[in-house]
Scaffold this active site. Structure first.
Site, PDB file in Angstrom:
ATOM      1  N   VAL A   1      29.096  26.826  28.154  1.00  0.00           N
ATOM      2  CA  VAL A   1      29.000  27.389  29.508  1.00  0.00           C
ATOM      3  C   VAL A   1      28.392  28.786  29.460  1.00  0.00           C
ATOM      4  CG1 VAL A   1      30.258  27.996  31.606  1.00  0.00           C
ATOM      5  CG2 VAL A   1      31.017  26.042  30.243  1.00  0.00           C
TER       6      VAL A   1
ATOM      7  N   ILE B   1      32.556  21.391  40.716  1.00  0.00           N
ATOM      8  CA  ILE B   1      33.013  21.064  42.067  1.00  0.00           C
ATOM      9  C   ILE B   1      33.685  22.271  42.706  1.00  0.00           C
ATOM     10  CG2 ILE B   1      34.441  19.523  43.464  1.00  0.00           C
ATOM     11  CD1 ILE B   1      34.517  17.617  41.084  1.00  0.00           C
TER      12      ILE B   1
ATOM     13  N   GLU C   1      36.604  29.749  39.922  1.00  0.00           N
ATOM     14  CA  GLU C   1      36.136  28.453  40.435  1.00  0.00           C
ATOM     15  C   GLU C   1      35.874  27.465  39.299  1.00  0.00           C
ATOM     16  OE1 GLU C   1      35.362  27.468  44.118  1.00  0.00           O
ATOM     17  OE2 GLU C   1      35.921  25.858  42.763  1.00  0.00           O
TER      18      GLU C   1
ATOM     19  N   LYS D   1      44.949  22.011  34.683  1.00  0.00           N
ATOM     20  CA  LYS D   1      44.261  22.011  35.981  1.00  0.00           C
ATOM     21  C   LYS D   1      45.241  21.686  37.111  1.00  0.00           C
ATOM     22  CE  LYS D   1      39.858  20.892  33.850  1.00  0.00           C
ATOM     23  NZ  LYS D   1      39.058  19.751  33.338  1.00  0.00           N
TER      24      LYS D   1
ATOM     25  N   GLY E   1      35.257  21.854  37.201  1.00  0.00           N
ATOM     26  CA  GLY E   1      33.910  22.165  36.717  1.00  0.00           C
ATOM     27  C   GLY E   1      33.029  22.689  37.831  1.00  0.00           C
TER      28      GLY E   1
END
Lengths: 443, 443
Positions: B17, B137, B130, B206, B135
């Protein structure tokens, strides 16, 4: 310990959304206060007629006809009256007086958005409008903030519940447009005058708002190409079904390049389109809405939910209200709109799309090749042709016309439109039965 | 005219990332500057080894091993190194120095979230995350802001791409778990050590983040009930298919009432579940993620997209970065987290759900009624029983066992678990083949 003072909310309008907002504000005030870190007080509701009957039980003393007086004393003004004036005047008054504003007024934003955003930015006020597109679906914040570091390439949205209900019913039950509209009216999905929905004015306003956000550019509603669904027939829906498609009214906002000038720009358009039944948008039934977003880094995203309804839309309004209130408590000005990109708005003719064209033609030798020549003359490549002879029942030998269904490869909208025009003028063509664009295919 | 100074961004970590974030920041700096209203400058990238090979071409002089030195001079710190320490130390250092922080570190947020949020609130800094759930979304902002005025009743999320890929492959190709995992590893969807994914540690983190946001309550990851997918068999998936279900690993966060104490509270759990094939979540294939939200006013919403991937997740990080930068330009402190509700966290036993239980039992008269009695003893009502006699190939007369598939009506999780325990001890029961909860049905 001194507590933060109560924040005063002025509500303008008590229609289907406004009355639900009022009810939820009154009922959930303790829970909302906890989330905000300050109390929240419904100071009053401005309406035209204090004594009009309401869907929801709201204390009569909250109603007033003095909107400007109410606005003057408010920390946050929630405008849910709709229409251009006096909504515009009231919002500007609220901004000038230092209040933050929450609105669900898509017509106003699509026509006077830049004026309102500029006024808000000047005084550091914030304008929230999650309810203006997609009803209850959180789509404004995702576009405005979550995707602000990405590059949105294309939006395909089912953004009008009434038309989706009608088209879904035509697809599911084989209804005609007229029958489906009558059912929609009966169930309260369509208004007495359904023009704004079925002629896609409502969807065009939402497309303008989505395009402005996605492309960081002021996108006026007049620049949105608009076609309604009134000409969609049961036969079209049926033949789409056979070919693996469903007819949907789509709002399409996309980046592309004008091939003649080389200018990179954006377009927005709203029209019925053929959508592959395997596409996620094909599964959006009833009056539901969904917005499919393709972004450079994020890839494909979809946001799905209720696109209308008083209670559902009130959820979006209250979300904005809590955001505005929390900003008030934290302090500091609002963050302005990002419309600095000023990407050129291109004419609809520069869009690349595919057409499905259905024609009634004379059933005589050579017609197919003559029609095919018209396509190649305009540089449009044909992907598939289906020809069926229209036989009157029981009279198999006496058919005089044939039906041609032609699906093109991708081509310029302007070339496709010119092709259809010349096809329509050809003397073997009795009637152009239908012209539909095919959308939502991944490259 | 004096322009706003360039904002300095410190990036911590250059993995899949981080390296994409660095690339996009460098490539799109002009476009991002327009949106922000100020230039944005990648001041440096803190890594453990400056000379390690990278996926992406980034100027070598940007790398440093001095993370704290880099943080000190930054306006915004982007933490993408993962893990608890030193990520926690660095984020706290960034907050203390007055920087805003963007992180995608779900493990850290799920374990030390409250500490970080409190530190940020104290100095008016904002913590953006976020990328920590879903991910690419956009799900954090919708929950945190758009739905802040609503009441989230339930979240059903497919929040782990690796396990969705494995289960989707088992469903589509009839693969075993082991084979599907091997393919996932080969394609890069699963890591060399897949424990965090397949044992649902990742999904549980999550779930803790989503529950905290949705219920305005600090929800520690230890309170998330967790079951992985390693025991899901090809036979289970096949029999689910026959019954109209698909097996999905769901993160379920919901409000409900403890029936014994009457306490209203919330739970979060992650486990494989049977989902009706007509439910929108059933159509989430491959490594895609989706979060289905049921809210009191908004109704059903769904957010769909790529749940992982370096480039896709970088979109969420950059969105946060632009938000942080725009807040910096507009001025004013960040808005704190809303975790004031302190809703009680209830034990998993208080959840109401349905079980599908598959048993191998001795094929003799009276077994079915004995087993059925165990269900009613625990107050669990049976909806359907399917009995099939296991016949050895070609030996139709010699079968000694039968398979019972029992689907219950809704009942308390504690009663269902106790039922399964007593069923397992019954002397006619050879084996409890599978126990799966049925989820996602609308009441």
């Amino acid at each position: 310990m001194i507590e933060y003072r109560n924040l005063r909310v002025a509500l303008l309008g008590a229609g289907s959304v406004g009355s639900q907002v009022a009810r939820l504000l009154l009922e959930n005030r303790d829970e909302l206060a906890q989330r905000i870190g300050a109390g929240i007080e419904l100071a009053g509701i401005a309406v035209r007629n204090v004594d009009a009957p309401r869907d929801v039980d709201i204390p009569r003393e909250l109603f007033t006809t003095d909107a400007l007086g109410l606005i003057e004393s408010a920390d946050i003004v929630v405008e849910l009256m709709g229409g251009i004036e006096p909504a515009r005047e009231y919002i500007l008054a609220a901004i000038t007086s230092g209040a933050d504003v929450v609105t669900g007024n898509k017509a106003l934003l699509a026509t006077h958005g830049p004026e309102l955003f500029t006024a808000a930015e000047r005084v550091g006020a914030q304008l929230y409008y999650e309810a203006a597109a997609g009803g209850a679906i959180p789509i404004i914040r995702p576009l405005r903030e979550s995707l602000a570091g990405d590059r949105v390439e294309r939006i395909l949205g089912i953004v009008n519940g009434t038309t989706n209900f009608i088209l879904d019913r035509m697809d599911t039950d084989g209804d005609t447009f007229e029958n489906a509209l009558a059912v929609a009216t009966e169930l309260g999905y369509a208004e007495a005058d359904p023009t704004a929905d079925i002629e896609a004015y409502d969807a065009a306003q939402k497309a303008a708002i989505l395009a402005s956000l996605a492309f960081h550019t002021s996108f006026p509603v007049e620049a949105v190409h608009r076609e309604g669904i009134t000409t969609v027939t049961a036969a079209q829906v049926e033949s789409a079904q056979k070919a693996g498609f469903v007819v949907k009214l789509l709002a399409i906002c996309e980046r592309h390049t004008d091939p003649t000038t080389g200018v990179e720009g954006v377009t927005a358009r709203v029209h019925p389109a053929l959508v592959d039944r395997r596409h996620p948008l094909a599964a959006v039934h009833d009056a539901k809405n969904a917005v499919f977003v393709q972004a450079e880094a994020a890839g494909d995203l979809m946001f799905y939910g209720a696109g209308a309804g008083g209670l559902e839309t009130a959820s979006a309004v209250l979300g904005d209200l809590v955001s505005a209130a929390r900003r008030h408590v934290a302090g500091g000005p609002g963050v302005g709109e990002s419309t600095q990109a000023n990407v050129p708005i291109l004419p609809i003719g520069t869009v690349v799309t595919r057409y499905q064209i259905t024609l009634t033609v004379a059933d005589r030798p050579g017609v197919l090749s003559q029609i095919a020549a018209l396509f190649s003359d305009h540089g449009v490549s044909v992907e598939a042709v289906q020809q069926s002879v229209a036989t009157a029942r029981g009279q198999e030998t006496d058919a005089r016309t044939a039906t041609l269904v032609i699906v093109t490869h991708e081509a310029l909208e302007s070339a496709l439109a010119a092709t259809v025009e010349s096809v329509a003028r050809h003397d073997a063509v009795e009637r152009v039965v239908s012209v539909l664009r095919v959308e939502g295919e991944t490259a």
